[in-house]
Motif scaffolding. Structure first.
Motif, short mmCIF file in Angstrom:
data_model
loop_
_atom_site.label_atom_id
_atom_site.label_comp_id
_atom_site.label_asym_id
_atom_site.label_seq_id
_atom_site.Cartn_x
_atom_site.Cartn_y
_atom_site.Cartn_z
N PRO A 31 9.02 7.56 12.20
CA PRO A 31 8.53 8.09 11.07
C PRO A 31 8.10 9.66 10.99
O PRO A 31 8.18 10.40 11.81
CB PRO A 31 7.18 7.37 10.88
CG PRO A 31 6.92 7.11 12.28
CD PRO A 31 8.19 6.82 13.02
N GLU B 286 -2.79 1.12 -0.82
CA GLU B 286 -2.93 2.26 -0.01
C GLU B 286 -4.50 2.49 0.22
O GLU B 286 -5.40 2.03 -0.36
CB GLU B 286 -2.35 3.52 -0.73
CG GLU B 286 -0.96 3.45 -0.77
CD GLU B 286 -0.18 3.75 0.65
OE1 GLU B 286 -0.87 4.31 1.32
OE2 GLU B 286 1.14 3.63 0.67
N ASP C 73 1.38 6.31 2.12
CA ASP C 73 2.07 6.21 3.67
C ASP C 73 3.38 5.23 3.45
O ASP C 73 4.01 5.34 4.49
CB ASP C 73 1.17 5.76 4.59
CG ASP C 73 0.17 6.93 5.02
OD1 ASP C 73 0.20 7.89 4.53
OD2 ASP C 73 -0.79 6.45 5.84
N ARG D 36 2.94 9.44 9.36
CA ARG D 36 3.09 9.19 10.67
C ARG D 36 3.54 7.56 10.81
O ARG D 36 3.63 7.10 11.99
CB ARG D 36 2.16 9.60 11.68
CG ARG D 36 1.92 11.10 11.52
CD ARG D 36 3.18 11.70 12.20
NE ARG D 36 3.52 11.43 13.66
CZ ARG D 36 2.89 11.84 14.56
NH1 ARG D 36 1.91 13.00 14.39
NH2 ARG D 36 2.96 11.44 15.87
N VAL D 37 3.34 6.82 9.87
CA VAL D 37 3.71 5.39 9.97
C VAL D 37 5.00 4.80 9.15
O VAL D 37 5.72 5.58 8.49
CB VAL D 37 2.53 4.56 9.43
CG1 VAL D 37 1.21 4.75 10.28
CG2 VAL D 37 2.57 4.83 7.97
N ARG D 38 5.43 3.73 9.73
CA ARG D 38 6.62 3.14 9.06
C ARG D 38 6.46 2.64 7.80
O ARG D 38 5.44 2.07 7.65
CB ARG D 38 7.30 2.30 10.26
CG ARG D 38 7.71 2.87 11.26
CD ARG D 38 8.11 1.82 12.52
NE ARG D 38 9.45 1.34 11.99
CZ ARG D 38 10.63 1.75 12.51
NH1 ARG D 38 10.57 2.97 13.11
NH2 ARG D 38 11.67 1.30 12.25
#
Length: 632
Positions: free
Chosen positions: A365, A254, A375, A351-353
């Motif tokens: 997402p 991350e 995330d 906002r990401v997979r």
């Protein structure tokens, strides 16, 4: 940790005054950027393993060691043991790790505190009966043989998601730990320390295998086969598997340098990269080690500075709960503190997979995670609480807010499991195979639906006007189907039936279940029956392993608040509620918060527990606020 015993005089009992003091304290703890974060305190295995990791990597310093050792010593109990939670029973593996860490710090085995600890270890079966993960740490520093540990081959990462025992059959926290450990275990590294652990050995023989036709017996024999393969692996296959595992690990690092925002994947990923030749100057290693520094808590005590490591950090969760608490206390929707928190939370939207998309490939997402940077693993529980909080805020840009809420709700609905409930991080992550492996003897390995998470999602859907939706109705039915015979609900992520019941009753009522419905009345009766003589509620964490403790334990502010939130949602008034409120008021500290040395949060039921330092504040604020509102 200092415990203040001074209380307001009984004659001064006033819920409104208590609420004002608590709100002032809560406001004072907000970060200028808008977030709240209380310490997430666990047990000394975090600190022992941190020292062992630094020893293995060759970066342990004298100051770090002295400060961590000071903290570890301060947590030892009179009988010589260490526990997994305040007031809990002696824990074998925790005591083993603490003993080894203090030997690393220079304490002698003949020192009285270590001698007492060794007596506890041998009485509990010796180091031979400690958990696998403890013995992995011992193997890393030459105190245990890799030959005597269960095997987990790196070829595991090559299995497709459709094949049993692929890495996505594990819960996210477990897969993030297992994948790097397969790399470490295949390398079998040793960085020997200059002492032994003879004092911790009981001489116990290995437990005999179960019968071969049982699952346990079959997997014990499979482990022997895997060990034989590990000694002579197929070269190209092993190299391919290790490369894939390292690639998998690096892809999940991350922005803060960590993995999953929690200690086990973080430290094991660092070890895996190190044994694969990643030097301390490699960007991934540098970022990982630097990020860990942000999890260090240093505190001045009469004995000197102590140093402890948080296993995780909970700013998104804490901030959502704090916003809800302030609004429950009467803060306006455009209160500056609330607006700062909302702006920060909106910036934390995922906002990401992530890994969840393996089981839900067509789901867009959205939602929120628990930590500052995670995330890959947003969760339905945080998302539900954040939506519940944000929808009560009058932000300057309502379009931005509505879009984020819609994405979060859509994502959460899409994560519903086949049976109608919700797990925290994955959908339909309910398999039993991982738990059968000899390697996996610690903690929950999968992420099935739980009453507390399902309740939070149901409450969110009801607040969003979707109580009549198929998804919400199925969630309500799941909750009704999982009520315990005594009227309570089991709590997966908080202690225990008080947490589960405190979450479910407000959710059922919000979703349209009448307060006089049998399920709600049984829950109310259970709460009333478990109120203690002084008016508070408490449940010891031993309730996860011993039913005699269900609903019993030293009263705490957070658990008393959970009970009150359920009773108030059910429309209860009268002596039971009034006595609970009086308990909160009478036990409030002069600075507006409450003392709560007890652990009321849960990582793995039966194994790993948490003291959320903000729970003692946010939940009482909500309870007092809702009580006063209901009294108007």
């Amino acid at each position: 940790m200092t415990v203040t015993t001074e209380r307001p005089a009984a004659a001064a009992v006033d819920p409104a005054m208590a609420l004002d003091r608590a709100v002032a304290h809560l406001r004072g703890r907000q970060h200028p950027d808008g977030w709240w974060k209380g310490e997430l305190q666990t047990n000394v295995t975090m600190d022992a393993e941190d020292l062992l990791m630094r020893e293995f990597l060759g970066i342990r310093t004298a100051q770090e060691t002295a400060e961590a050792a000071r903290w570890i010593r301060s947590q030892q109990r009179a009988d010589g043991s260490w526990a997994t939670f305040a007031g809990g029973p002696a824990d074998l593996s925790t005591t083993v790790e603490a003993w080894v860490a203090l030997r690393l710090a220079g304490d002698a085995p003949t020192d009285p505190h270590l001698a007492r600890a060794a007596e506890v270890v041998t009485a509990l079966g010796g180091v031979e009966r400690s958990r696998v993960f403890t013995r992995i740490w011992l193997a890393l520093v030459g105190l245990w043989s890799w030959d005597e540990l269960p095997v987990m081959p790196p070829e595991l990462v090559l299995l497709p998601p459709s094949v049993p025992l692929n890495v996505y059959d594990w819960g996210c926290w477990a897969r993030g730990t297992v994948v790097p450990l397969t790399v470490v275990g295949s390398a079998r590294p040793v960085h020997p320390v200059p002492f032994g652990i003879e004092e911790l050995r009981s001489g116990a023989e290995p437990a005999p295998f179960d019968r071969p036709w049982t699952w346990a017996g079959a997997f014990q024999r499979l482990d022997r086969v895997l060990a034989a393969y590990g000694r002579h692996p197929v070269g190209w296959l092993r190299r391919t598997a290790i490369a894939k595992a390292v690639e998998w690990v690096l892809a999940r690092q991350e922005a803060d340098g960590g993995w999953g925002g929690i200690q086990p994947p973080w430290v094991y990923s660092l070890l895996a990269l190190h044994v694969q030749g990643y030097g301390l100057d490699h960007p991934a290693m540098r970022a990982g080690l630097a990020g860990l520094q942000g999890f260090i808590v240093r505190e001045e005590t009469p004995d000197g500075v102590v140093r402890r490591l948080e296993a995780c950090q909970s700013p998104v969760w804490d901030t959502g709960l704090a916003v809800t608490a302030l609004r429950d206390a009467g803060a306006p929707a455009d209160d500056p503190a609330v607006l700062r928190a909302a702006d920060w939370l909106l910036g934390e939207e995922v906002r990401v997979r992530g890994d969840w998309a393996v089981r839900r490939p067509d789901l867009a997402p959205g939602g929120w995670a628990f930590e500052f940077a995670n995330d890959v693993y947003p969760d339905t529980d945080d998302t539900a609480e954040v939506v519940l909080a944000l929808r009560r805020v009058a932000v300057p840009d309502p379009g931005r807010l509505r879009a984020a809420l819609d994405r979060g709700v859509t994502w959460t609905v899409g994560m519903q499991c086949r049976d109608g409930g919700w797990g925290a991080f994955d959908a339909d992550n309910t398999g039993s195979m991982p738990a059968r492996l000899p390697f996996c003897d610690f903690g929950n390995l999968t992420d099935p639906p739980s009453a507390d998470v399902t309740a939070h999602v149901v409450e969110m859907l009801a607040a969003e006007g979707r109580a009549g939706s198929t998804e919400c109705r199925r969630g309500v039915q799941w909750l009704l189907d999982h009520q315990e015979a005594d009227g309570s609900w089991y709590g997966r992520w908080g202690a225990n039936h008080l947490y589960g019941t405190g979450a479910v009753v407000p959710a059922l009522v919000a979703a349209g279940t009448p307060a006089q419905a049998p399920a709600v009345r049984r829950a109310v009766a259970w709460l009333a029956a478990h109120q203690q003589d002084d008016g508070g509620w408490g449940e010891d964490l031993r309730s996860y392993t011993d039913p005699a403790w269900i609903g019993r334990g030293e009263p705490t502010a957070s658990q008393t608040a959970w009970a009150l939130l359920a009773l108030l949602a059910a429309g209860e008034t009268g002596p039971v509620v009034d006595r609970g409120v009086r308990w909160l008021v009478e036990h409030q500290r002069p600075d507006g918060t409450w003392d709560e040395p007890q652990f009321t949060g849960v990582g793995f039921p039966g194994f790993f527990y948490i003291n959320y330092h903000l729970y003692r504040l946010v939940f009482p604020v909500s309870a007092l606020g809702r009580y006063l509102e209901a009294s108007r």
